[in-house]
Each structure stands twice: as structure tokens, then as C-alpha cells.
Scaffold this motif. Structure first.
Motif, PDB file in Angstrom:
ATOM      1  N   LEU A 290      27.439 -72.914  29.805  1.00  0.00           N
ATOM      2  CA  LEU A 290      28.613 -73.770  29.790  1.00  0.00           C
ATOM      3  C   LEU A 290      29.413 -72.898  30.827  1.00  0.00           C
ATOM      4  CD1 LEU A 290      30.697 -71.181  28.116  1.00  0.00           C
ATOM      5  CD2 LEU A 290      28.979 -72.303  26.374  1.00  0.00           C
ATOM      6  N   GLY A 291      30.688 -73.591  31.455  1.00  0.00           N
ATOM      7  CA  GLY A 291      31.573 -72.933  31.975  1.00  0.00           C
ATOM      8  C   GLY A 291      31.331 -72.912  33.212  1.00  0.00           C
ATOM      9  N   ASP A 292      32.091 -71.967  33.734  1.00  0.00           N
ATOM     10  CA  ASP A 292      30.864 -71.880  35.517  1.00  0.00           C
ATOM     11  C   ASP A 292      29.987 -72.284  36.269  1.00  0.00           C
ATOM     12  OD1 ASP A 292      34.098 -72.522  36.447  1.00  0.00           O
ATOM     13  OD2 ASP A 292      34.311 -70.028  36.969  1.00  0.00           O
ATOM     14  N   ALA A 293      28.679 -71.054  34.942  1.00  0.00           N
ATOM     15  CA  ALA A 293      28.172 -70.740  35.099  1.00  0.00           C
ATOM     16  C   ALA A 293      27.025 -71.808  35.402  1.00  0.00           C
ATOM     17  CB  ALA A 293      27.261 -70.163  33.618  1.00  0.00           C
ATOM     18  N   ALA A 294      27.750 -73.312  34.805  1.00  0.00           N
ATOM     19  CA  ALA A 294      27.231 -74.899  34.317  1.00  0.00           C
ATOM     20  C   ALA A 294      27.859 -75.120  35.386  1.00  0.00           C
ATOM     21  CB  ALA A 294      27.258 -75.303  32.929  1.00  0.00           C
ATOM     22  N   HIS A 295      28.997 -75.834  35.948  1.00  0.00           N
ATOM     23  CA  HIS A 295      29.458 -76.403  36.652  1.00  0.00           C
ATOM     24  C   HIS A 295      30.882 -75.660  37.344  1.00  0.00           C
ATOM     25  CE1 HIS A 295      32.148 -76.077  33.419  1.00  0.00           C
ATOM     26  NE2 HIS A 295      31.293 -76.592  32.381  1.00  0.00           N
ATOM     27  N   LEU A 296      30.262 -74.899  37.852  1.00  0.00           N
ATOM     28  CA  LEU A 296      31.469 -74.003  38.696  1.00  0.00           C
ATOM     29  C   LEU A 296      32.429 -74.967  40.067  1.00  0.00           C
ATOM     30  CD1 LEU A 296      32.815 -71.497  39.568  1.00  0.00           C
ATOM     31  CD2 LEU A 296      31.287 -71.387  41.174  1.00  0.00           C
ATOM     32  N   MET A 297      33.403 -74.870  39.979  1.00  0.00           N
ATOM     33  CA  MET A 297      34.806 -75.772  40.140  1.00  0.00           C
ATOM     34  C   MET A 297      36.242 -75.218  40.874  1.00  0.00           C
ATOM     35  SD  MET A 297      35.606 -78.282  37.147  1.00  0.00           S
ATOM     36  CE  MET A 297      34.481 -78.569  36.786  1.00  0.00           C
ATOM     37  N   PRO A 298      36.683 -75.987  41.982  1.00  0.00           N
ATOM     38  CA  PRO A 298      38.032 -75.503  42.229  1.00  0.00           C
ATOM     39  C   PRO A 298      38.648 -74.879  41.124  1.00  0.00           C
ATOM     40  CG  PRO A 298      36.875 -77.114  43.888  1.00  0.00           C
ATOM     41  CD  PRO A 298      36.280 -77.299  42.403  1.00  0.00           C
ATOM     42  N   PRO A 299      39.170 -73.766  41.372  1.00  0.00           N
ATOM     43  CA  PRO A 299      40.744 -73.602  40.667  1.00  0.00           C
ATOM     44  C   PRO A 299      41.649 -74.270  40.187  1.00  0.00           C
ATOM     45  CG  PRO A 299      40.851 -72.180  42.372  1.00  0.00           C
ATOM     46  CD  PRO A 299      39.614 -72.928  42.451  1.00  0.00           C
ATOM     47  N   LEU A 300      41.867 -75.285  40.196  1.00  0.00           N
ATOM     48  CA  LEU A 300      42.420 -76.391  39.209  1.00  0.00           C
ATOM     49  C   LEU A 300      43.029 -76.608  38.120  1.00  0.00           C
ATOM     50  CD1 LEU A 300      42.610 -78.660  42.744  1.00  0.00           C
ATOM     51  CD2 LEU A 300      43.763 -76.635  42.653  1.00  0.00           C
ATOM     52  N   GLY A 301      42.568 -75.546  37.068  1.00  0.00           N
ATOM     53  CA  GLY A 301      43.394 -75.486  36.094  1.00  0.00           C
ATOM     54  C   GLY A 301      41.872 -76.102  35.217  1.00  0.00           C
ATOM     55  N   ALA A 302      41.463 -77.048  35.575  1.00  0.00           N
ATOM     56  CA  ALA A 302      40.198 -77.303  34.237  1.00  0.00           C
ATOM     57  C   ALA A 302      38.755 -76.275  33.366  1.00  0.00           C
ATOM     58  CB  ALA A 302      39.276 -78.720  34.822  1.00  0.00           C
ATOM     59  N   GLY A 303      38.592 -75.468  34.808  1.00  0.00           N
ATOM     60  CA  GLY A 303      37.161 -74.643  34.561  1.00  0.00           C
ATOM     61  C   GLY A 303      37.933 -74.131  32.508  1.00  0.00           C
ATOM     62  N   ALA A 304      38.540 -73.407  33.084  1.00  0.00           N
ATOM     63  CA  ALA A 304      38.656 -72.093  31.052  1.00  0.00           C
ATOM     64  C   ALA A 304      38.620 -72.863  30.284  1.00  0.00           C
ATOM     65  CB  ALA A 304      39.119 -71.376  31.546  1.00  0.00           C
ATOM     66  N   ASN A 305      39.607 -74.195  30.213  1.00  0.00           N
ATOM     67  CA  ASN A 305      39.791 -75.576  29.100  1.00  0.00           C
ATOM     68  C   ASN A 305      38.154 -76.066  29.627  1.00  0.00           C
ATOM     69  OD1 ASN A 305      41.927 -76.065  28.607  1.00  0.00           O
ATOM     70  ND2 ASN A 305      42.810 -75.728  30.082  1.00  0.00           N
ATOM     71  N   LEU A 306      37.436 -76.553  30.027  1.00  0.00           N
ATOM     72  CA  LEU A 306      36.199 -77.009  30.115  1.00  0.00           C
ATOM     73  C   LEU A 306      35.579 -75.863  29.087  1.00  0.00           C
ATOM     74  CD1 LEU A 306      35.581 -78.401  33.397  1.00  0.00           C
ATOM     75  CD2 LEU A 306      36.262 -79.665  31.130  1.00  0.00           C
ATOM     76  N   ALA A 307      35.018 -74.526  29.534  1.00  0.00           N
ATOM     77  CA  ALA A 307      33.892 -73.392  29.023  1.00  0.00           C
ATOM     78  C   ALA A 307      34.828 -73.730  27.484  1.00  0.00           C
ATOM     79  CB  ALA A 307      34.613 -71.700  30.047  1.00  0.00           C
ATOM     80  N   MET A 308      35.638 -73.632  27.288  1.00  0.00           N
ATOM     81  CA  MET A 308      36.393 -73.314  26.237  1.00  0.00           C
ATOM     82  C   MET A 308      35.708 -74.077  24.970  1.00  0.00           C
ATOM     83  SD  MET A 308      39.853 -71.074  26.421  1.00  0.00           S
ATOM     84  CE  MET A 308      40.283 -70.884  24.803  1.00  0.00           C
ATOM     85  N   LEU A 309      36.057 -75.534  25.336  1.00  0.00           N
ATOM     86  CA  LEU A 309      35.727 -76.533  24.726  1.00  0.00           C
ATOM     87  C   LEU A 309      33.908 -76.878  24.609  1.00  0.00           C
ATOM     88  CD1 LEU A 309      36.759 -78.974  23.200  1.00  0.00           C
ATOM     89  CD2 LEU A 309      36.822 -80.489  24.915  1.00  0.00           C
ATOM     90  N   GLU A 310      33.349 -76.009  25.834  1.00  0.00           N
ATOM     91  CA  GLU A 310      32.460 -76.902  25.366  1.00  0.00           C
ATOM     92  C   GLU A 310      31.850 -75.529  24.239  1.00  0.00           C
ATOM     93  OE1 GLU A 310      31.688 -78.295  30.087  1.00  0.00           O
ATOM     94  OE2 GLU A 310      31.363 -75.942  29.541  1.00  0.00           O
ATOM     95  N   GLY A 311      32.224 -74.214  24.572  1.00  0.00           N
ATOM     96  CA  GLY A 311      32.206 -73.101  23.601  1.00  0.00           C
ATOM     97  C   GLY A 311      32.506 -73.442  21.982  1.00  0.00           C
ATOM     98  N   ALA A 312      33.332 -74.302  21.809  1.00  0.00           N
ATOM     99  CA  ALA A 312      33.280 -74.606  20.731  1.00  0.00           C
ATOM    100  C   ALA A 312      32.496 -75.818  20.457  1.00  0.00           C
ATOM    101  CB  ALA A 312      34.775 -75.449  20.494  1.00  0.00           C
ATOM    102  N   GLU A 313      31.919 -76.501  21.078  1.00  0.00           N
ATOM    103  CA  GLU A 313      31.402 -77.944  20.782  1.00  0.00           C
ATOM    104  C   GLU A 313      29.977 -77.305  20.536  1.00  0.00           C
ATOM    105  OE1 GLU A 313      34.272 -81.617  22.488  1.00  0.00           O
ATOM    106  OE2 GLU A 313      31.830 -80.606  24.331  1.00  0.00           O
ATOM    107  N   LEU A 314      29.433 -76.197  20.831  1.00  0.00           N
ATOM    108  CA  LEU A 314      28.215 -75.979  20.864  1.00  0.00           C
ATOM    109  C   LEU A 314      27.731 -75.326  20.263  1.00  0.00           C
ATOM    110  CD1 LEU A 314      25.557 -75.599  22.011  1.00  0.00           C
ATOM    111  CD2 LEU A 314      25.781 -73.706  23.446  1.00  0.00           C
ATOM    112  N   ALA A 315      29.057 -74.085  19.517  1.00  0.00           N
ATOM    113  CA  ALA A 315      28.612 -73.107  18.226  1.00  0.00           C
ATOM    114  C   ALA A 315      28.966 -74.307  16.743  1.00  0.00           C
ATOM    115  CB  ALA A 315      29.986 -72.937  18.499  1.00  0.00           C
TER     116      ALA A 315
END
Length: 374
Positions: A290-315
């Protein structure tokens, strides 16, 4: 019997995953290579989107605590011309909670809470498909076995090779980071220039951005298009040499803007790497990313947001899976959902970077005109 689960990486995504599992009374092992929480600077501020990071905090039962710590005023943004002329000045409404800012350290401490993190556990390799499960090899020579290993260990993930041979590639854009401390007292003119949120200046193939953190701390980012080896003849440990090089790169820009670099103390180059826009992999039982390990992208405000939601949904998916067979199906479904959403955001951020560090500076302003509320 409870699944033996490990998450590799104690960043926002990994900690959110662990915190939501903890909320569902499911044990999880958090493995972090840093020897302690404060072993290195935590980084700058993050804006958590209502539909992404804030939703994840809600799933973790931490939304109220986040709202108490976050800074809605940090959503303010000002764009200047290279001569210092104010071109745009966006200020949030008093009730605007769309993307409030929070320091990374504050967010990390909030997520850590009751979690038992194993610090100083550097992972060297993850081997799926063994008789006993997924084997995690550590830098100290030890190994442990789990039913599921989640790679939340960032751009240069040690878990990713277990599912994908793809590695990040350089975007052609480098960011050099510096910072200012106690800006309101020591540099009041710069404090006024930056305002409550951030200030950005765009030139030909380069940009200078300053963003306020809490406690009078400001992060400054000089971004420019350059070869990966642009610093070959520059001693990066020589602060004055790096400062002079950057000032030459932004020569002719307004003096107050250049003061953001003149008053910087330490300069850290960060070449921007990304994974392919639609990075997927054949499902491997017992391992996911999940997060940058799965989909590293330019740092324009999405990366941490996606990682957190993915972590929550996976859990949440794991907590709802009653048996071992259901666990694998839950991971498969999670990956499909993650890939689709991440691909959309990767396209958005890739196009955004092209416009924000562009031969035509008006492209950057056009980008923000589309993003910012009218």
C-alpha cells in the motif's frame, strides 16, 4: 485462530493500517527500520483530504483528535510572479475543513497511540510461499514468519520485490529542501510573505515553494528540471556552495523570494521518483503493498492520503474475514480497489507535476486555478 500479520513501515499508511486493526482487537506486528520515533526529521506538513485521509482517521476513531490538532488556516495559498507581484491569493473560509494541514510528527504521534512498534527492525527480504507462511528476513540475520505481510515501506520498498520486479524511475525533476525556524520572530517579512499556509513562485522549468508548519517552522522547496547527476561538481555537504548554486539557478527573481533560500540552513536534495502510472502485479498470497510501495507518484498531496485510506480499508477487510481462505479473497478485492483509485490519482499528479515545473509558468497558475475553489 487470529491471522499472524505484519506491516513493514511505520509511516502514515502502515500506522493507520495497524491502528484500525487495533480498533478491531486484531493483533498486528509493526516493523520499522528507524531505531526510534525521533531518529530522523519527520518531514513537513500534510493536508488530509476529507474523502481520503480524514476518512481514514474516522475509521481509526481519531477524527476528533485530528481536527483538534490540524490547521484549517494552512489551506491558504499565495502565488507570486518572479518579480514578487501577487498573482493569486486564496484564503480558506472559517468553516473550510476540506484539506486542513497537520505536521507529520503530530500525525505520527496521534496514530502511534497504544501501538507496539518494533523499532530498529530493518527488513532485507520477504519470501512468500513457504510451508509455514511468509518469511521476513531482517538486517540482523533473524527471521520471522507471518500469514500476511503488508509492505508500507515507501518508495524503495523491501517488500515490493516479492510481488513485482518494477522499480521507481526518475521524473526529471529534483527538489532541494531547506527550512526556516522561528520565522515570525527571526524573519517577520518572510512570515508575512508566506502567510498562514504556503507561497509558490513559478518560473521556466523551476519553482520555489514555502509552506508553513506549526510552531513558526517553514519548509522551503526549490524544484527544477535537471539530470539526475546535476550536482556532480557540487559538494552537497557544503551548505554555502549549495546555496550559491540555487541562488544562481533562480537568478533575477525578487529579493524577498530569494531570501527563502538565503536564510535556509541545511539543504537536502530529493530527486523525485515515481512508479508507472498503472502499477499492478499478479496476486501473491500472503503479501500485498500500500502507499508509495504500491504506487509512488509525484508529491502533490495525494500519496499519504491514499496510503492512509488504503491502510484503513485493508484493515477493515481483514477484520471482517472470518477464515484463512477469506483473508486471501479480502486481499485480492483490496488490491483491485486500490489499483483503480491509485491509477486515477497517479494520472492527476503526473500531469500536475508536468504543469507545475514547466517551460511555460502560466501552466502552473492554470493548474491551481482548476484545483482551488473559486
Amino acid at each position: 485462530m487470529r491471522h499472524r500479520i505484519a506491516v513493514i513501515g511505520g509511516g502514515p499508511g502502515g500506522l493507520t493500517f495497524a491502528r484500525v486493526l487495533h480498533r478491531h482487537d486484531h493483533p498486528v506486528t509493526v516493523l520499522e527500520r528507524d531505531p526510534a520515533p525521533d531518529a530522523r526529521p519527520p518531514g513537513g506538513t500534510l493536508d488530509l483530504h476529507e474523502e481520503l485521509g480524514q476518512l481514514a482517521m474516522d475509521k481509526a476513531g481519531l477524527l476528533a483528535e485530528f481536527q483538534a490538532l490540524s490547521r484549517p488556516e494552512g489551506q491558504a495559498m499565495r502565488i507570486l510572479d518572479t518579480d514578487g507581484t501577487v498573482l493569486r491569493d486564496w484564503r480558506p473560509r472559517p468553516d473550510d475543513r476540506a484539506n486542513p494541514e497537520i505536521d507529520r510528527k503530530q500525525l505520527r504521534d496521534l496514530l502511534l497511540g497504544p501501538l507496539d512498534v518494533q523499532w530498529g527492525r530493518g527488513v532485507t527480504e520477504v519470501v512468500p510461499g513457504t510451508r509455514d507462511g511468509v518469511v521476513v528476513h531482517f538486517a540482523d540475520g533473524r527471521q520471522e514468519t507471518f500469514d500476511l505481510v503488508v509492505g508500507a515501506d515507501g518508495a524503495w520498498s523491501r517488500v515490493r520485490p516479492a510481488v513485482s520486479s518494477v522499480t521507481p524511475h526518475y521524473t526529471g525533476v529534483t527538489s532541494v529542501e531547506t527550512s526556516l525556524d522561528d520565522v515570525d520572530t527571526r524573519h517577520p517579512d518572510l512570515a508575512r510573505l508566506i502567510g498562514d499556509g504556503s507561497v509558490a513562485v513559478y518560473g521556466v522549468n523551476r519553482a520555489l515553494v514555502a509552506q508553513r508548519n506549526s510552531g513558526g517552522h517553514v519548509k522551503v522547496y526549490a524544484r527544477f528540471r535537471a539530470p539526475l547527476d546535476w550536482h556532480t561538481n557540487l559538494d552537497l555537504a557544503d551548505v554555502e556552495a549549495v546555496r550559491s548554486s540555487l541562488l544562481a539557478l533562480f537568478d533575477g527573481w525578487a529579493a524577498p523570494v530569494l531570501d527563502l533560500l538565503r536564510h535556509g540552513t541545511v539543504f537536502v536534495p530529493r530527486p523525485l521518483y515515481v512508479l508507472p502510472v498503472s502499477h499492478t502485479w499478479p496476486h501473491v498470497p500472503g503479501v500485498t503493498l500500500l502507499g508509495d510501495a504500491a504506487h509512488l507518484m509525484p508529491p502533490l498531496g495525494a500519496g499519504a492520503n491514499l496510503a492512509m485510506l488504503e491502510g484503513a480499508e485493508l484493515a477493515e477487510s481483514i477484520a471482517a474475514a472470518p477464515g484463512p481462505g477469506d483473508l486471501d479473497e479480502a486481499i485480492r478485492a483490496f488490491e483491485q480497489q486500490m489499483w483503480a483509485r491509485a491509477s486515477r490519482w497517479a494520472k492527476i499528479t503526473t500531469a500536475g507535476l508536468e504543469r507545475l515545473v514547466s517551460p511555460d509558468p502560466t501552466e502552473a497558475i492554470a493548474h491551481w486555478d482548476q484545483v482551488q475553489p473559486s
